[in-house]
Design an enzyme around this catalytic site. Structure first.
Site, short mmCIF file in Angstrom:
data_model
loop_
_atom_site.label_atom_id
_atom_site.label_comp_id
_atom_site.label_asym_id
_atom_site.label_seq_id
_atom_site.Cartn_x
_atom_site.Cartn_y
_atom_site.Cartn_z
N ASP A 92 25.58 12.09 75.91
CA ASP A 92 25.73 11.97 77.35
C ASP A 92 26.01 13.36 77.91
O ASP A 92 25.88 14.36 77.21
CB ASP A 92 26.81 10.95 77.74
CG ASP A 92 28.19 11.31 77.20
OD1 ASP A 92 28.40 12.48 76.83
OD2 ASP A 92 29.05 10.43 77.16
N ARG A 106 17.88 -12.54 77.69
CA ARG A 106 19.29 -12.29 77.37
C ARG A 106 20.15 -12.58 78.60
O ARG A 106 19.87 -12.12 79.70
CB ARG A 106 19.47 -10.85 76.90
CG ARG A 106 20.88 -10.49 76.45
CD ARG A 106 20.91 -9.10 75.84
NE ARG A 106 20.22 -9.09 74.56
CZ ARG A 106 19.81 -7.99 73.95
NH1 ARG A 106 19.98 -6.82 74.51
NH2 ARG A 106 19.20 -8.05 72.77
N ARG A 113 19.58 -4.58 79.93
CA ARG A 113 19.52 -5.07 78.54
C ARG A 113 20.71 -4.54 77.74
O ARG A 113 21.36 -5.30 77.02
CB ARG A 113 18.19 -4.64 77.92
CG ARG A 113 18.00 -5.09 76.48
CD ARG A 113 16.61 -4.69 75.99
NE ARG A 113 16.44 -4.96 74.56
CZ ARG A 113 15.34 -4.68 73.89
NH1 ARG A 113 14.30 -4.14 74.50
NH2 ARG A 113 15.26 -4.94 72.59
N ARG A 132 33.37 2.14 84.95
CA ARG A 132 33.66 3.57 85.10
C ARG A 132 32.97 4.09 86.36
O ARG A 132 31.74 4.10 86.44
CB ARG A 132 33.23 4.37 83.88
CG ARG A 132 33.54 5.86 84.04
CD ARG A 132 33.65 6.63 82.76
NE ARG A 132 32.42 6.73 82.02
CZ ARG A 132 32.24 7.53 80.95
NH1 ARG A 132 33.24 8.28 80.52
NH2 ARG A 132 31.10 7.55 80.31
N ASP A 135 29.26 1.74 82.62
CA ASP A 135 29.35 3.12 83.08
C ASP A 135 28.46 3.39 84.28
O ASP A 135 27.25 3.22 84.22
CB ASP A 135 28.98 4.05 81.93
CG ASP A 135 29.30 5.50 82.21
OD1 ASP A 135 30.00 5.76 83.19
OD2 ASP A 135 28.86 6.37 81.44
N SER A 144 26.81 8.23 81.53
CA SER A 144 25.64 7.84 80.74
C SER A 144 24.49 7.32 81.60
O SER A 144 23.54 6.76 81.08
CB SER A 144 26.04 6.78 79.71
OG SER A 144 26.46 5.59 80.33
N GLY A 149 38.84 12.57 74.91
CA GLY A 149 37.41 12.79 74.70
C GLY A 149 37.16 14.22 74.29
O GLY A 149 37.36 15.15 75.08
N GLU A 189 28.75 6.43 85.54
CA GLU A 189 28.91 7.88 85.59
C GLU A 189 28.19 8.62 84.48
O GLU A 189 27.02 8.97 84.59
CB GLU A 189 30.42 8.21 85.56
CG GLU A 189 30.73 9.68 85.80
CD GLU A 189 31.52 10.30 84.68
OE1 GLU A 189 31.93 11.45 84.84
OE2 GLU A 189 31.69 9.67 83.63
N GLU A 243 40.63 14.02 79.82
CA GLU A 243 39.53 14.82 79.29
C GLU A 243 39.43 16.19 79.96
O GLU A 243 38.47 16.91 79.77
CB GLU A 243 38.21 14.07 79.46
CG GLU A 243 37.92 13.67 80.89
CD GLU A 243 36.70 12.76 81.02
OE1 GLU A 243 36.00 12.54 80.02
OE2 GLU A 243 36.46 12.28 82.15
N ASP A 282 34.07 16.58 76.55
CA ASP A 282 34.44 17.06 77.88
C ASP A 282 35.69 17.94 77.81
O ASP A 282 35.77 18.98 78.47
CB ASP A 282 34.67 15.88 78.83
CG ASP A 282 33.45 15.57 79.68
OD1 ASP A 282 32.91 16.51 80.29
OD2 ASP A 282 33.03 14.41 79.72
#
Length: 727
Positions: free
Chosen positions: A629, A312, A124, A339, A271, A275, A456, A273, A431, A459
């Site tokens: 995250d 959706r 979603r 990612r 993502d 999240s 970022g 990774e 990062e 990190d």
């Protein structure tokens, strides 16, 4: 326990093996037996180098720790810098060069605008983000705190016309600033029409005018005499004035304007990774299956919203007529980046010839590349890249040798999948400290395929703290944002990117606005990102993307980049260690810092471990929702670990703080029927135990990463709760 299938030199989890064979490989033209044979050989060849890079990280950290121990009372910056050079932490300068990345889409090479990041294991969310290429300005203003929700302007159950008038006033002001008229204001317009390819505008006083810059008119929908939409462009971004005199909003507008639709999230990072909570084959297949649906264009999800059933799907492209009446199509979806995970973690979805878990980053590289092939060969209506490129963001790399390894991996993946060289484009996330200090050398290693760099705060600061753990006591966490090292790091990223020729070939990005409910603050503050020369920046929601797009209409990033000196050297400033001169905080200030960090760790961790929620809006200690995250865990846990290591607090105090903050987090989640309280039986809570371990063992975690403890604890929790449910 997972069931494994033996194939070549691998033991592959049955659920992953079946997914690859039955869903991922069909329609790619790849032979199953050859795929698994080549995949097995790739793992055999690259795993030792992957491991050696991680050993190098540990060796450098031990040397740095020892140096700080030996120079505690006699720190000299020049001696420190020489030492870092001698051990290879600071790499030799490289000769100037320009990247040569080709076949990149305009969202990367030309346009400047917002970027979303979304956990791809949530279908979603993923679809919502992919569809956030266009957004309603009226909705974004009306439904957020851009207009204060108070007095006459409160958001009511029914439409508040006074608030609506403020929205329209804001929107017409945007039009006047962005596409000004030769005379008059958009607020005075009573009609738009197209005459011989020109936009003709009638004001309330019946005067005829047009745009100050006629080239900003790009197209329309509907009849020339009664258009339904007027397509305009500014700084490379499109937006449309939507007209409907029968609409509840449009009927009260002089010109019948019902909304202004902005091109918003130009790109989205799907993502795999930071999240998500993918810790085993079952989780990875969920990630991969959603990604496959996005690549094929057939992902859909049905859910209840406001009492109605909603399905959706991906939105189609948007169709217009150009000023001269020719068919015109604009992208209806964000450009998708994928990612992958970094070099550190392994996953039990595949075991190698020695029955060891394979590096997850290698697995991601092969399988996300395979999944993206379906987009290259698939439905033109849902084409992601118009240039047949696959965009993969690679996080958490330390220095140029690790970036070079990612490049080697991408070469091998292209060969395995039969793709042309440099089909896989890479995003290098700046990062980690070794990458920041050696960014030019890192970029050079991927100069033919780089499409993205970014910064970022979370990190990067976590690595800053861990790297210099032995150097002394770190300043308070919130003070980090105003330090010279951090501001220099942000500036260096843009300057080095420009020096390496990224403009016109690749994105230069900035980090997340983490407070999705504070949009007025975002509008005020996040304009600093385009002002810095970054042509993209992360936002937490489609609404935030629409609002952040306003900044790119106000600021021409191309002009900003042209005015930035690419010769300034920020290395010495970045090397400044953010230590407090003298730790003279009061007991109250120390406890306040511990409370804030502990609550943040627990609030995110308990959802991650107990419920497998990888990214969500988590209330902070002041009940302000933050998009969290694992980077949040890294900075907060490393900060407490530093203060504990240097005696600013005690282990007993940390545990006591954790217990008190666990009760706070329990209360904040008391309306969630799936939530498992941590208190009062702390010893039974896997999440609480993991949070404490993250802090108490923080100095021993590789580069301060949270993943080893998180993954171990999540696997433990899945097994425990599965057992409970089966009973």
């Amino acid at each position: 326990m997972q069931n494994y299938v033996t194939v070549e030199n691998l033991e592959v989890s049955e659920v992953l093996f079946n997914f690859v064979n039955e869903e991922a490989l069909p329609n790619t033209g790849l032979d199953k037996e050859k795929f698994w044979r080549d995949f097995s050989q790739l793992i055999d060849e690259l795993t030792p180098e992957n491991k050696q890079l991680l050993v190098k990280r540990e060796q450098l950290q031990k040397k740095i720790n020892k140096w700080h121990q030996q120079h505690k009372d006699a720190f000299n910056f020049n001696t420190y810098k020489t030492f870092l050079t001698d051990i290879g932490y600071l790499e030799p300068k490289v000769e100037d060069f320009s990247i040569t990345t080709k076949n990149v889409d305009k969202e990367v090479s030309v346009q400047a605008g917002p970027q979303l990041v979304v956990p791809v294991n949530n279908a979603r969310y993923a679809l919502n983000a992919a569809n956030a290429r266009w957004g309603s300005l009226y909705d974004a203003i009306y439904g957020t705190d851009v207009i204060p929700n108070e007095k006459d302007f409160k958001i009511e159950k029914e439409y508040n016309p006074l608030r609506g008038q403020e929205v329209i006033r804001f929107a017409k002001d945007f039009l006047d600033k962005t596409v000004p008229l030769l005379k008059g204001s958009h607020a005075e317009v009573k009609g738009y029409k197209i005459v011989k390819g020109d936009l003709v505008i009638t004001l309330n006083n019946d005067q005829i005018t047009t745009l100050h810059n006629s080239l900003q008119f790009k197209g329309y929908r509907g009849l020339q005499t009664e258009p339904m939409a007027i397509l305009l462009e500014n700084h490379g971004l499109h937006f449309e004035i939507q007209i409907d005199r029968e609409h509840p909003i449009g009927k009260d507008d002089f010109a019948g304007v019902k909304d202004i639709y902005l091109e918003s999230a130009l790109s989205t990072i799907m993502d795999c990774e930071d999240s998500v909570t993918a810790v085993d084959a079952e989780d990875k297949v969920e990630v991969y299956r959603n990604l496959l649906g996005l690549m094929k264009g057939d992902l859909s999800v049905t859910f209840k919203k406001a009492g109605k059933t909603v399905t959706r799907r991906l939105k189609p492209d948007r169709l217009y007529r150009s000023p001269n009446g020719e068919r015109l199509s604009l992208r209806g979806r964000s450009l998708i980046f994928i990612r992958n995970v970094g070099h550190l973690m392994t996953n039990n979805a595949i075991l190698n010839r020695d029955q060891q878990e394979v590096p997850e980053g290698i697995m991601d590289g092969v399988l996300t590349g395979l999944l993206a092939m379906h987009n290259l060969n698939g439905d033109e209506a849902f084409k992601n890249s118009l240039h047949d490129s696959i965009y993969i963001v690679k996080p958490k790399m330390h220095g140029s040798k690790e970036v070079a390894f990612a490049n080697k991996l991408f070469n091998h993946v292209e060969d395995l999948l039969g793709l042309k060289r440099f089909t896989l484009k890479i995003g290098v996330m700046d990062e980690e400290r070794r990458t920041s200090l050696n960014l030019q050398a890192c970029i050079k290693e991927v100069k033919e395929r780089i499409a993205f760099i970014n910064t970022g705060f979370l990190d990067r600061t976590g690595d800053e703290i861990h790297t210099s753990m032995e150097a002394g006591v770190m300043i308070r966490k919130n003070e980090m944002k105003s330090t010279n090292w951090l501001n220099s790091y942000e500036s260096s990223n843009v300057a080095v990117g420009i020096q390496c020729g990224l403009p016109g070939h690749a994105q230069i990005g900035k980090g997340m606005w983490a407070m999705p409910d504070l949009m007025a603050n975002m509008l005020e503050q996040k304009i600093t990102h385009p002002k810095s020369g970054a042509n993209t920046a992360w936002v937490p929601s489609p609404t935030a993307a629409t609002l952040h797009a306003l900044h790119y209409h106000e600021i021409d990033v191309n002009e900003v980049q042209a005015g930035i000196s690419s010769k300034e050297d920020f290395q010495d400033a970045i090397l400044e260690i953010p230590l407090v001169a003298k730790a003279n905080w009061s007991a109250e200030e120390i406890q306040q810092e511990l409370n804030n960090n502990a609550q943040g760790i627990l609030g995110y961790m308990v959802r991650w471990i107990d419920q497998g929620i990888g990214c969500s809006k988590v209330p902070d200690i002041n009940n302000i929702g933050l998009m969290e995250d694992r980077a949040t865990l890294r900075i907060s846990s490393q900060h407490i670990a530093n203060w504990l290591f240097h005696g600013i607090c005690t282990e007993e105090q940390v545990i006591d703080t954790m217990k008190r903050m666990a009760k706070v987090v329990d209360y904040q989640n008391n309306t969630d029927p799936l939530y498992r309280p941590m208190s009062p039986n702390f010893e039974e809570s896997i999440a609480f135990e993991a949070a404490c371990t993250l802090v108490l063992e923080g100095t021993n975690q590789p580069n301060g990463y949270t993943e080893p403890i998180l993954h171990k604890s999540r696997i433990k929790a899945k097994e425990k709760y599965k057992t409970v449910l089966s009973k």
